[in-house]
Design an enzyme around this catalytic site. Structure first.
Site, PDB file in Angstrom:
ATOM      1  N   LYS A  80       0.779  -1.232   0.000  1.00  0.00           N
ATOM      2  CA  LYS A  80       0.000   0.000   0.000  1.00  0.00           C
ATOM      3  C   LYS A  80       0.820   1.297   0.000  1.00  0.00           C
ATOM      4  O   LYS A  80       0.317   2.342  -0.417  1.00  0.00           O
ATOM      5  CB  LYS A  80      -0.931   0.007   1.206  1.00  0.00           C
ATOM      6  CG  LYS A  80      -2.025  -1.050   1.139  1.00  0.00           C
ATOM      7  CD  LYS A  80      -3.167  -0.542   0.320  1.00  0.00           C
ATOM      8  CE  LYS A  80      -4.281  -1.553   0.229  1.00  0.00           C
ATOM      9  NZ  LYS A  80      -5.464  -1.018  -0.410  1.00  0.00           N
ATOM     10  N   ASP A 126      -8.838  -1.037   6.040  1.00  0.00           N
ATOM     11  CA  ASP A 126      -8.886  -2.328   6.734  1.00  0.00           C
ATOM     12  C   ASP A 126      -7.606  -2.540   7.524  1.00  0.00           C
ATOM     13  O   ASP A 126      -7.456  -3.528   8.213  1.00  0.00           O
ATOM     14  CB  ASP A 126      -9.009  -3.471   5.709  1.00  0.00           C
ATOM     15  CG  ASP A 126     -10.409  -3.536   5.120  1.00  0.00           C
ATOM     16  OD1 ASP A 126     -11.366  -3.393   5.876  1.00  0.00           O
ATOM     17  OD2 ASP A 126     -10.522  -3.733   3.895  1.00  0.00           O
TER      18      ASP A 126
HETATM   19  C1  LIG Z   1      -2.853  -6.891   1.599  1.00  0.00           C
HETATM   20  C2  LIG Z   1      -3.875  -6.396   0.666  1.00  0.00           C
HETATM   21  N1  LIG Z   1      -4.027  -7.014  -0.521  1.00  0.00           N
HETATM   22  C3  LIG Z   1      -4.925  -6.600  -1.416  1.00  0.00           C
HETATM   23  C4  LIG Z   1      -5.750  -5.526  -1.153  1.00  0.00           C
HETATM   24  C5  LIG Z   1      -6.752  -5.119  -2.185  1.00  0.00           C
HETATM   25  O1  LIG Z   1      -6.481  -3.883  -2.774  1.00  0.00           O
HETATM   26  P1  LIG Z   1      -7.684  -3.047  -3.386  1.00  0.00           P
HETATM   27  O2  LIG Z   1      -8.565  -2.631  -2.243  1.00  0.00           O
HETATM   28  O3  LIG Z   1      -7.050  -1.922  -4.094  1.00  0.00           O
HETATM   29  O4  LIG Z   1      -8.421  -3.961  -4.296  1.00  0.00           O
HETATM   30  C6  LIG Z   1      -5.634  -4.850   0.065  1.00  0.00           C
HETATM   31  C7  LIG Z   1      -6.472  -3.710   0.379  1.00  0.00           C
HETATM   32  O5  LIG Z   1      -6.554  -3.245   1.491  1.00  0.00           O
HETATM   33  C8  LIG Z   1      -4.679  -5.299   1.002  1.00  0.00           C
HETATM   34  O6  LIG Z   1      -4.506  -4.698   2.184  1.00  0.00           O
END
Ligand SMILES: Cc1ncc(COP(=O)(O)O)c(C=O)c1O
Length: 406
Positions: A80, A126
């Site tokens: 992120k 989250d």
């Molecule tokens: C570890 C992880 N993988 C994947 C995602 C998914 O990303 P997106 O919300 O852009 O689809 C998130 C989103 O919070 C995440 O924290």
């Protein structure tokens, strides 16, 4: 009857000519280059490892497998920071009238530092995006406030507080937290740094998606002359998957690899919406209970929806069991493949691939996606063990089963 672990929907529109052309200018080669240059100015920037899993490929009967390990990104344990750093710096540079090109070093000028100390960044998360925003705020010397859904575990709050971020756990799910964060930012004159876009709030989510371009840019550079045939990408609001999809369309057009979007079954809004024809969003409401915390989003980001419904090749809805199986596969590989620490969201791409190649019930999907000995698969592992207790329970308790079940 055994529970269905994976549902797959192949998108008939993905490769068809169509007048529908969502705006993907944000992923143009010049933008890729601009974002890459900015990330290189961050003192802790380093490409994350791209790891070849040759033994796993052999065991599954596919040509090659690589995994992009985002647990190593900026010391944040998740991808992120790529989006948060670019969006925050771009937004604040604009606010402070700093001339381009965007360079992180420019934020240390005394005039800029003084102004930054008065600013607050607000977001809903989250966990991982919130930690990335708090990290950026700490680097820049401004304040941060993160709203999180009910039930967020202490380790995720601690990761945000470690950077001085204020945490507020709300009585609602992720989508409620987004609405609350938007109201708070508005009321308090703070900067909302959200990865979900809606009408009237598009610029910052677009910068976040631009930030994610670097992930694929790095991976393809690390692969040299080899182009993958398939990408498996986890999806919450869909900003990451849409960013990678847009990158592929811009760079490879019709010759692009297939992209498989993977959601948690408890929050499989894209999958349900596509199954129902792909014309409108069918949100998933309620508690969105899944071990894949980062994927617990019941509503897509608007551009994500437009891009993925048009171009993504397949949408998978995966039960938590597949994430857990993926975590164990990666933790206890076939030597000499190296072990990889992946949290639930990170490991679900591996869990899905293994299931698709090994389960009788996945035969049709395997065929539809053309998965076989010629396939070269790029798995995106988006996080490390961001919930350390769950990681220990999932991985170590089952160590012997995992070894036996290879
Ligand atoms: C570890 C992880 N993988 C994947 C995602 C998914 O990303 P997106 O919300 O852009 O689809 C998130 C989103 O919070 C995440 O924290």
């Amino acid at each position: 009857m055994a529970a269905i672990l994976l549902n797959l929907f192949c998108n008939p529109r993905a490769r068809q000519p169509s007048p529908e052309a969502p705006d993907i200018a944000f992923a143009a080669p010049e933008a890729q280059e601009r974002v890459r240059r900015f990330h290189h100015t961050l003192p802790t920037y380093q490409p994350t490892p791209l790891v070849a899993l040759d033994q796993l490929a052999r065991a599954l009967g596919v040509g090659r497998i690589w995994i992009k390990d985002e647990s190593k990104r900026f010391g944040l344990n998740a991808f992120k920071g790529l989006g948060a750093s670019y969006a925050v710096c771009f937004t604040l540079a604009d606010h402070l009238d700093m001339p381009p090109p965007l360079n992180f070093a420019d934020f240390s000028q005394p005039r800029v530092r003084k102004a930054l100390a008065r600013l607050t960044l607000v977001t809903a998360s989250d966990g991982n995006h919130g930690a990335a925003v708090a990290w950026m705020a700490a680097q820049l010397g401004c304040h941060s406030k993160v709203l999180l859904p009910h039930g967020t575990i202490a380790a995720r709050l601690d990761a945000i507080r470690a950077f001085g971020g204020e945490t507020i756990v709300i009585d609602g799910n992720y989508d409620d937290a987004v609405r609350r964060a938007a109201r708070q930012a508005d009321d308090q004159g703070a900067f909302l740094i959200q990865d979900t876009a809606w009408e009237g709030y598009e610029a910052i989510p677009e910068r976040i998606m631009q930030g994610y371009l670097t992930l694929l840019d790095e991976a393809l550079a690390q692969m040299g002359d080899t182009l993958p045939t398939h990408l498996f990408v986890p999806c919450g609001v869909g900003a990451l998957a849409a960013s990678l999809q847009a990158y592929l369309v811009k760079r490879f057009a019709d010759q692009r690899p297939l992209l498989v979007v993977i959601e948690a079954a408890a929050a499989d809004c894209y999958y349900r919406s596509m199954r129902a024809g792909g014309w409108e969003v069918i949100p998933v409401k309620g508690a969105l209970e899944t071990r894949m915390a980062g994927l617990a989003c019941g509503e897509p980001t608007r551009p994500g929806w437009e891009i993925l419904r048009r171009y993504a090749d397949a949408f998978a809805s995966a039960r938590d069991d597949l994430a857990e199986a993926g975590m164990r596969r990666l933790a206890f590989p076939h030597p000499p493949d190296p072990p990889i620490e992946a949290g639930e969201c990170g490991a679900v791409s591996t869990g899905c691939l293994c299931h698709m190649m090994q389960s009788e019930t996945a035969q049709d999907g395997r065929k539809q996606l053309g998965l076989g000995p010629e396939s070269r698969i790029l798995l995106i592992s988006t996080e490390g063990a961001t919930d350390p207790d769950a990681y220990r329970r999932t991985v170590h308790r089952f160590k012997d089963d995992a070894s036996a079940g290879r």
